[in-house]
Design an enzyme around this catalytic site. Sequence first.
Site, mmCIF file in Angstrom:
data_model
loop_
_atom_site.group_PDB
_atom_site.id
_atom_site.type_symbol
_atom_site.label_atom_id
_atom_site.label_comp_id
_atom_site.label_asym_id
_atom_site.label_seq_id
_atom_site.Cartn_x
_atom_site.Cartn_y
_atom_site.Cartn_z
ATOM 1 N N ARG A 203 10.501 4.015 -2.973
ATOM 2 C CA ARG A 203 9.277 4.766 -2.632
ATOM 3 C C ARG A 203 9.439 6.272 -2.862
ATOM 4 O O ARG A 203 8.476 6.952 -3.222
ATOM 5 C CB ARG A 203 8.836 4.466 -1.194
ATOM 6 C CG ARG A 203 8.112 3.133 -1.101
ATOM 7 C CD ARG A 203 7.304 2.969 0.169
ATOM 8 N NE ARG A 203 6.528 1.749 0.067
ATOM 9 C CZ ARG A 203 5.199 1.704 -0.057
ATOM 10 N NH1 ARG A 203 4.485 2.801 -0.058
ATOM 11 N NH2 ARG A 203 4.578 0.553 -0.174
ATOM 12 N N HIS B 46 8.953 6.629 -6.476
ATOM 13 C CA HIS B 46 7.528 6.432 -6.761
ATOM 14 C C HIS B 46 6.722 7.694 -6.470
ATOM 15 O O HIS B 46 5.839 8.079 -7.242
ATOM 16 C CB HIS B 46 7.022 5.259 -5.909
ATOM 17 C CG HIS B 46 5.583 4.923 -6.093
ATOM 18 N ND1 HIS B 46 4.646 5.105 -5.107
ATOM 19 C CD2 HIS B 46 4.914 4.431 -7.152
ATOM 20 C CE1 HIS B 46 3.458 4.733 -5.561
ATOM 21 N NE2 HIS B 46 3.591 4.311 -6.800
#
Lengths: 208, 208
Positions: free
Chosen positions: B39, B42
């Site tokens: 994440r 990301h």
Amino acid sequence: MTLVYEKDGAAIYRRSFSIIRAEADLARFSPEEEKVAVRVIHASGMVEVAADLVFSPGAAAAARAALRAGAPIFCDAQMVAHGVTRARLPADNDVICTLSDPAVPLLADKLGTTRTAAAMELWRDRLGGAVVAIGNAPTALFRLLEMLDEGAEKPAAVIGMPVGFVGAAESKEALIADGRVPAMIVRGRKGGSAMTAAAVNALASDRE
Amino acid sequence: MTLVYEKDGAAIYRRSFSIIRAEADLARFSPEEEKVAVRVIHASGMVEVAADLVFSPGAAAAARAALRAGAPIFCDAQMVAHGVTRARLPADNDVICTLSDPAVPLLADKLGTTRTAAAMELWRDRLGGAVVAIGNAPTALFRLLEMLDEGAEKPAAVIGMPVGFVGAAESKEALIADGRVPAMIVRGRKGGSAMTAAAVNALASDRE
């Protein structure tokens, strides 16, 4: 153990900007673009991001003029809106993110798109002459181009810096290639709400 | 011109995470750490940031357990707080940023430090067992260590990812070296509110 560190916020800013100007290659930028580049670098911790910044001709000047004239700032994400320093805004400009509007989930279903793209329908009435700041969703940049195709009024300038692995690079290239609206982008996957808000903050005031 | 692009938010997430797992070197992480790494990558658009992530032993597990037990999340910046996805929180956890509290400017003057560091005084009563998410100000990380020296109760875990050119790298190394509190950092200048909120979101839920 006593920690020794700089505690003066203004001094931290000054020293940061001085390091950035010493390390980054900013020679190709106009004075207005250079301030955007410095703050985007500051927000990301990466001097090398200067190489990925692209401004369409006059985009930085157009955004500055629009903000001084009181243009609203439409943001695709709450993080972008909350990164805009209100005290720097030249005309107490509205900073608007419609993503949490209760109409958005149904609108997204109806339009068959992301909530971020659907939320832009609620910008349509005030889009002419506005500053658009997209820092999260590539779909928002694509949707903006579609809205222009549909006859929406043109914003004064678009800061297009969504981040990510699916569509981000493509959406930014599409915005710059489109050419209908003055725009500034970070090429490739990099970007995000902090860089986008930093660009707005740079354009909002002559103060460093 | 018809633009062809992915409009399904869930599909965009799935494809993004799949690209990240194909490209990034995540082998050294535990399963809990790996989700944080994915994440954070990301949120930043950079697979190479995996190399800069450091977890103290058990920090990811400690943060997850604290969130499940209802720990509040203290954030140094509004952008961090607004990046936390409320729907992922396991116990409707409080997400708190005290930076805009009216007491803060005077407190900063009195303490001779930044407003961000001063705002942390207002966390003191609930700091024990909390999750602390610092994504903006190195002074906040330094101040946290000082508060521990002064006898403040220990948070369950600290996500320490401030960005920048003055003190950011040093504050993160100081946090990891200190060792009193389970911590996770991004080494160097990189970091920011988006990476920090992404780490919280990864730790908050088993859902991808």
